[in-house]
Structures are given as structure tokens and as C-alpha cells.
Scaffold this motif. Structure first.
Motif, mmCIF file in Angstrom:
data_model
loop_
_atom_site.group_PDB
_atom_site.id
_atom_site.type_symbol
_atom_site.label_atom_id
_atom_site.label_comp_id
_atom_site.label_asym_id
_atom_site.label_seq_id
_atom_site.Cartn_x
_atom_site.Cartn_y
_atom_site.Cartn_z
ATOM 1 N N LYS A 1 0.834 -1.201 0.000
ATOM 2 C CA LYS A 1 0.000 0.000 0.000
ATOM 3 C C LYS A 1 0.871 1.254 0.000
ATOM 4 O O LYS A 1 1.877 1.329 0.709
ATOM 5 N N VAL A 2 0.476 2.238 -0.793
ATOM 6 C CA VAL A 2 1.214 3.498 -0.897
ATOM 7 C C VAL A 2 0.290 4.633 -0.451
ATOM 8 O O VAL A 2 -0.851 4.740 -0.924
ATOM 9 N N GLY A 3 0.789 5.456 0.466
ATOM 10 C CA GLY A 3 -0.028 6.535 0.987
ATOM 11 C C GLY A 3 0.758 7.806 1.198
ATOM 12 O O GLY A 3 1.889 7.961 0.712
ATOM 13 N N ILE A 4 0.151 8.720 1.940
ATOM 14 C CA ILE A 4 0.691 10.056 2.183
ATOM 15 C C ILE A 4 0.970 10.217 3.672
ATOM 16 O O ILE A 4 0.143 9.823 4.502
ATOM 17 N N PRO A 5 2.109 10.784 4.063
ATOM 18 C CA PRO A 5 2.417 10.924 5.490
ATOM 19 C C PRO A 5 1.731 12.119 6.130
ATOM 20 O O PRO A 5 1.839 13.247 5.645
ATOM 21 N N ALA A 6 0.978 11.866 7.207
ATOM 22 C CA ALA A 6 0.574 12.931 8.118
ATOM 23 C C ALA A 6 1.661 12.995 9.197
ATOM 24 O O ALA A 6 2.769 12.524 8.984
ATOM 25 N N MET A 7 1.378 13.555 10.356
ATOM 26 C CA MET A 7 2.430 13.698 11.355
ATOM 27 C C MET A 7 2.840 12.367 11.994
ATOM 28 O O MET A 7 4.023 12.087 12.142
ATOM 29 N N ASP A 8 1.866 11.529 12.398
ATOM 30 C CA ASP A 8 2.236 10.271 13.049
ATOM 31 C C ASP A 8 1.526 9.066 12.453
ATOM 32 O O ASP A 8 1.486 8.003 13.053
ATOM 33 N N PHE A 9 0.953 9.231 11.261
ATOM 34 C CA PHE A 9 0.343 8.092 10.576
ATOM 35 C C PHE A 9 0.397 8.315 9.070
ATOM 36 O O PHE A 9 0.591 9.431 8.585
ATOM 37 N N ALA A 10 0.255 7.219 8.327
ATOM 38 C CA ALA A 10 0.168 7.286 6.872
ATOM 39 C C ALA A 10 -1.280 7.080 6.465
ATOM 40 O O ALA A 10 -1.963 6.191 6.984
ATOM 41 N N ALA A 11 -1.775 7.914 5.545
ATOM 42 C CA ALA A 11 -3.150 7.838 5.062
ATOM 43 C C ALA A 11 -3.161 7.279 3.648
ATOM 44 O O ALA A 11 -2.376 7.709 2.790
ATOM 45 N N PHE A 12 -4.044 6.325 3.400
ATOM 46 C CA PHE A 12 -4.123 5.669 2.102
ATOM 47 C C PHE A 12 -5.383 6.097 1.359
ATOM 48 O O PHE A 12 -6.374 6.513 1.984
ATOM 49 N N PRO A 13 -5.394 6.017 0.006
ATOM 50 C CA PRO A 13 -6.533 6.514 -0.773
ATOM 51 C C PRO A 13 -7.860 5.840 -0.444
ATOM 52 O O PRO A 13 -8.917 6.429 -0.657
ATOM 53 N N ASP A 14 -7.832 4.605 0.081
ATOM 54 C CA ASP A 14 -9.084 3.929 0.425
ATOM 55 C C ASP A 14 -9.646 4.378 1.769
ATOM 56 O O ASP A 14 -10.660 3.854 2.242
ATOM 57 N N GLY A 15 -9.005 5.370 2.401
ATOM 58 C CA GLY A 15 -9.471 5.883 3.682
ATOM 59 C C GLY A 15 -8.837 5.209 4.887
ATOM 60 O O GLY A 15 -8.990 5.698 6.014
ATOM 61 N N SER A 16 -8.125 4.099 4.686
ATOM 62 C CA SER A 16 -7.463 3.431 5.801
ATOM 63 C C SER A 16 -6.204 4.185 6.201
ATOM 64 O O SER A 16 -5.748 5.094 5.494
ATOM 65 N N ALA A 17 -5.656 3.826 7.334
ATOM 66 C CA ALA A 17 -4.474 4.519 7.856
ATOM 67 C C ALA A 17 -3.606 3.536 8.631
ATOM 68 O O ALA A 17 -4.065 2.478 9.058
ATOM 69 N N LYS A 18 -2.348 3.912 8.814
ATOM 70 C CA LYS A 18 -1.409 3.128 9.606
ATOM 71 C C LYS A 18 -0.687 4.057 10.560
ATOM 72 O O LYS A 18 0.060 4.944 10.142
ATOM 73 N N LYS A 19 -0.924 3.864 11.853
ATOM 74 C CA LYS A 19 -0.249 4.683 12.860
ATOM 75 C C LYS A 19 1.125 4.102 13.161
ATOM 76 O O LYS A 19 1.284 2.888 13.269
ATOM 77 N N PHE A 20 2.119 4.962 13.305
ATOM 78 C CA PHE A 20 3.475 4.532 13.618
ATOM 79 C C PHE A 20 3.647 4.472 15.136
ATOM 80 O O PHE A 20 3.214 5.372 15.853
ATOM 81 N N ASP A 21 4.276 3.423 15.613
ATOM 82 C CA ASP A 21 4.554 3.297 17.042
ATOM 83 C C ASP A 21 5.743 4.172 17.421
ATOM 84 O O ASP A 21 6.685 4.341 16.636
ATOM 85 N N LYS A 22 5.694 4.728 18.626
ATOM 86 C CA LYS A 22 6.781 5.567 19.130
ATOM 87 C C LYS A 22 7.320 4.995 20.435
ATOM 88 O O LYS A 22 6.555 4.502 21.259
ATOM 89 N N LYS A 23 8.627 5.075 20.593
ATOM 90 C CA LYS A 23 9.261 4.718 21.851
ATOM 91 C C LYS A 23 10.270 5.808 22.202
ATOM 92 O O LYS A 23 10.945 6.350 21.327
ATOM 93 N N THR A 24 10.352 6.125 23.486
ATOM 94 C CA THR A 24 11.191 7.224 23.939
ATOM 95 C C THR A 24 12.342 6.712 24.793
ATOM 96 O O THR A 24 12.166 5.817 25.620
ATOM 97 N N ARG A 25 13.514 7.297 24.547
ATOM 98 C CA ARG A 25 14.692 6.976 25.353
ATOM 99 C C ARG A 25 15.198 8.247 26.018
ATOM 100 O O ARG A 25 15.343 9.288 25.374
ATOM 101 N N ILE A 26 15.450 8.168 27.307
ATOM 102 C CA ILE A 26 16.027 9.290 28.050
ATOM 103 C C ILE A 26 17.535 9.096 28.126
ATOM 104 O O ILE A 26 18.026 7.992 28.407
ATOM 105 N N GLY A 27 18.276 10.154 27.857
ATOM 106 C CA GLY A 27 19.730 10.048 27.884
ATOM 107 C C GLY A 27 20.380 11.246 28.551
ATOM 108 O O GLY A 27 19.737 12.271 28.807
ATOM 109 N N LEU A 28 21.671 11.120 28.822
ATOM 110 C CA LEU A 28 22.476 12.194 29.399
ATOM 111 C C LEU A 28 23.721 12.400 28.551
ATOM 112 O O LEU A 28 24.350 11.431 28.116
#
Length: 280
Positions: free
Chosen positions: A90-117
Motif C-alpha cells: 500500500k502506498v499513501g501520504i504521510p501525516a504527522m504520526d500516521f500514513a493515510a491511504f486513498p481507500d481511507g485506511s491509515a497506519k499509525k506509527f509506534d513511538k518509543k522514547t529513550r532518556i539520555g544524558l
């Protein structure tokens, strides 16, 4: 025309803003796709073309923009358009945290955070240098830019994005043709930079794509959001590039005979438009 394919090698990090201060654990905003400035820097590194660093005189914002434009000139790039997001078939367009596809479906990207010094030369924690880095995770994702003037590139691993992340890039010839003009409802694929706070005359903001997480579909929303968007960090010059008010990717607009990229730094791929709900 060249099709540039980018496949992250593991989790990716594409920051959208500068850290406010090294003494503050600031909000860490990321986008799901590599922005044009990041792609230009990676191509320059791969092809042995080094960005010209501002000399610390005059307008630093203008100097940073001129350095990116000069890098594109040295690479032979006349125009950039994208990115499209390919996940599986499937090929779509990037929003900020998900990809939107022409059929109206979407794929949200998972995020993980690391704290560092940040560390001193003695490998001890540097006082006041706490930071947070957010990584994006999704499987079988590739990003596609269409570039006029780039040379063919065999599959090669390059550094791409923050925190030393890398990706496999490949550039192949294609018969794909950019739309000469765009009219009707369209979606921004890259941020529309607005240093003066003004939208190009051929556009009227209509809202934004909003993710319905329960149904995993992309819905239009009438609200329009303006973000502060940075051009990233220059590894060559060891400094942050400027930030601008911007309409983010995923913003819906009404286009009236616009070119495929509009606004500030459009030649470098900012303000890229895709007709809404049409197959990429």
C-alpha cells in the motif's frame, strides 16, 4: 525522473524542532518521514558533496537556506516531490504520526522514547544535559521521493535522521511524471514553510487529516494547526538550521492551479501537494 527509495534500517528518528535548551528536557517532536533537508544531507554525504557552512556573518537563516540550495545545485537536483509512504503493497501520504491511504485506511506509527544524558570526557553525566529521543517503529516501510536531476544510485546504506540512525537508499530511473498543476482538494506531503506567516495565494487551508484510532481510518477535520518546523541539524556545520511557522504534513488545502510544490523553499521539496483521495 529519478525515484529515490529509502528504507530505514531499524527504528528511525526524524525530528521536527530544535531542543529549546540543553539544560531542559524539552518536548521531542518527530515526523514519520524524512524531510527534504535530511534527504539532501544524506545524498550529499553519500555522493561526496559537502554542504557549504554559513560563515557567521549576515543573516544566519538566509545563510543556512543558501547552503541547502547550493547543496542541491551541486547534486544536480532541480526539483524534489514526495515523500510517499509505502507499507507492504500500500502506498499513501504521510501525516504527522500516521500514513493515510486513498481507500481511507491509515497506519499509525509506534513511538518509543529513550532518556539520555550527555557525558563529559571522563564519562560522567554532564550537569543540565538531560535529553529525550523519540524513535519511530513500523515494519516493511519505505519512503519514495521523485527527484529531477539526481543520478542513479545502487542500493547503499547511509546515515539518515537523528541519533545516528541509518537507511538503505536506492535511486532508479522511472517514467513517473509530476503533475504540472494541482487544483481542488489536496494534501500537504511536506510542511509548508511560512517565514512571514503567509499562505501562497493559490492555496486555502481547509483543515487536516485526523486519525480515528478505533477504526484506523483517516478523517478530515476542519481545524488547521500551525507548527514550528526546523530544517534539522547540519552534521557538516555542527549547528542547528532555522525554524519556521509551518502547516504540517497531512494538512488539507484547496488548491487553485498551484505548482506541485509551493511556498518557501518549494524547489527543495517543501510544500509538496498531492490530490486528496487519489492513488499515489
Amino acid at each position: 525522473m529519478i525515484e529515490l527509495r529509502i528504507v530505514p534500517l531499524g527504528p528511525a528518528r526524524f525530528g521536527t524542532r530544535n531542543v529549546a535548551s540543553p539544560a531542559v528536557a524539552s518536548r521531542d517532536d518527530v515526523w514519520i518521514a524524512p524531510p527534504p533537508s535530511t534527504v539532501l544531507g544524506a545524498l550529499g554525504d553519500l555522493l561526496g558533496v559537502q554542504a557549504r557552512c554559513p560563515q557567521g556573518v549576515g543573516n544566519p537563516t538566509q545563510a543556512a537556506e543558501e547552503a541547502l540550495t547550493a547543496l542541491a545545485d551541486q547534486l544536480g537536483i532541480r526539483r524534489m516531490w514526495g515523500p510517499l509512504v509505502k507499507i507492504g503493497d500500500k502506498v499513501g501520504i504521510p501525516a504527522m504520526d500516521f500514513a493515510a491511504f486513498p481507500d481511507g485506511s491509515a497506519k499509525k506509527f509506534d513511538k518509543k522514547t529513550r532518556i539520555g544524558l550527555a557525558l563529559t570526557e571522563q564519562k560522567a553525566a554532564r550537569p543540565g544535559h538531560l535529553y529525550r529521543a523519540t524513535y519511530l517503529y513500523t515494519k516493511n516501510v519505505a519512503y519514495i521521493y521523485y527527484i529531477d536531476g539526481l543520478t542513479v544510485i545502487k542500493p547503499t546504506a547511509v546515515r539518515l535522521g537523528g541519533e545516528g540512525r541509518s537507511a538503505l537508499v536506492e535511486a532508479v530511473e522511472t517514467d513517473f511524471k509530476l503533475p504540472e498543476r494541482v487544483s481542488g482538494t489536496a494534501v500537504l506531503m511536506t510542511p509548508l514553510l511560512m517565514p512571514d506567516g503567509e499562505v501562497p495565494p493559490c492555496l486555502r487551508p481547509k483543515g487536516a487529516l485526523k486519525l480515528d484510532a478505533k477504526e484506523c481510518i483517516a478523517k478530515p477535520d476542519e481545524r488547521v494547526k500551525v507548527l514550528q518546523w526546523g530544517l534539522g541539524f547540519s552534521d557538516v556545520c555542527r549547528e542547528r538550521r532555522p525554524m519556521y511557522p509551518a502547516l504540517p504534513p497531512g494538512t488539507l488545502v484547496e488548491a487553485h492551479d498551484c505548482p506541485p510544490t509551493v511556498g518557501h523553499m518549494a524547489r527543495l521539496g517543501y510544500g509538496a501537494l498531492h490530490p486528496y483521495n487519489t492513488q499515489p
